[in-house]
Enzyme design. Sequence first.
Site, PDB file in Angstrom:
ATOM      1  N   ASP A  27       0.899  -1.394   0.010  1.00  0.00           N
ATOM      2  CA  ASP A  27       0.025  -0.045   0.078  1.00  0.00           C
ATOM      3  C   ASP A  27       0.834   1.218   0.024  1.00  0.00           C
ATOM      4  OD1 ASP A  27      -2.008   2.149   1.053  1.00  0.00           O
ATOM      5  OD2 ASP A  27      -3.165   0.524   1.280  1.00  0.00           O
ATOM      6  N   ILE A  28       0.637   2.208  -0.718  1.00  0.00           N
ATOM      7  CA  ILE A  28       1.432   3.485  -1.069  1.00  0.00           C
ATOM      8  C   ILE A  28       1.214   4.285   0.318  1.00  0.00           C
ATOM      9  CG2 ILE A  28       2.034   3.220  -3.287  1.00  0.00           C
ATOM     10  CD1 ILE A  28       0.130   5.515  -4.023  1.00  0.00           C
ATOM     11  N   ASN A  79     -13.061  -3.260   1.512  1.00  0.00           N
ATOM     12  CA  ASN A  79     -14.139  -2.344   1.827  1.00  0.00           C
ATOM     13  C   ASN A  79     -15.010  -2.271   0.434  1.00  0.00           C
ATOM     14  OD1 ASN A  79     -13.120  -1.353   4.258  1.00  0.00           O
ATOM     15  ND2 ASN A  79     -11.708  -0.166   3.374  1.00  0.00           N
ATOM     16  N   HIS A  92     -10.233  -4.820  -3.740  1.00  0.00           N
ATOM     17  CA  HIS A  92      -9.080  -5.130  -2.972  1.00  0.00           C
ATOM     18  C   HIS A  92      -9.075  -5.551  -1.687  1.00  0.00           C
ATOM     19  CE1 HIS A  92      -9.569  -0.861  -2.628  1.00  0.00           C
ATOM     20  NE2 HIS A  92      -8.825  -0.839  -1.710  1.00  0.00           N
ATOM     21  N   PHE A  93      -8.258  -6.354  -0.979  1.00  0.00           N
ATOM     22  CA  PHE A  93      -8.109  -6.577   0.154  1.00  0.00           C
ATOM     23  C   PHE A  93      -6.685  -6.203   1.120  1.00  0.00           C
ATOM     24  CE2 PHE A  93     -10.625  -9.544  -2.034  1.00  0.00           C
ATOM     25  CZ  PHE A  93     -11.808 -10.035  -1.268  1.00  0.00           C
ATOM     26  N   HIS A  94      -6.965  -5.606   2.216  1.00  0.00           N
ATOM     27  CA  HIS A  94      -5.757  -4.980   2.662  1.00  0.00           C
ATOM     28  C   HIS A  94      -5.279  -6.172   3.657  1.00  0.00           C
ATOM     29  CE1 HIS A  94      -6.412  -0.627   1.783  1.00  0.00           C
ATOM     30  NE2 HIS A  94      -7.831  -1.207   1.402  1.00  0.00           N
TER      31      HIS A  94
END
Length: 130
Positions: A27-28, A79, A92-94
């Site tokens: 993640d940026i 989300n 997307h999954f964090h």
Amino acid sequence: MSTTTTTHNHLDDNCIFCKIINYAFMDIEPLSEGHSLVIPKYHAEFMHQVPDDYLADIMPLAKKIAAAGGFAQYNVLQNNGKLANQAVPHVHFHIIPKLDQETGLGVRWNPLKKSMDDIKVTYDDIIKKL
């Protein structure tokens, strides 16, 4: 919303995540050291729009990232929609390491005051639609 999704690869030429070749990347704007993203290679804004076969490898990959990072405690977050804090309209999954109280994901958990009867009505409604 119109997209330029092509039928041969299910990606959107205007989506930043579709332009990234890898299934996983850092993640940026990380919430903690090691915060990673895992994405299906199918362009959809909401998880329920992604075909199951494109989701099949997501959790195993998230598990491997957490293990490889040596994350003792972490959150896996996904989300759907702006109200749910989705910033990029591509599923997307964090994987967010929770290293201490200050870094990582902060969660507000305010349970609704619901009776068991009310909960059962909602449950039955969802079951009917499965």
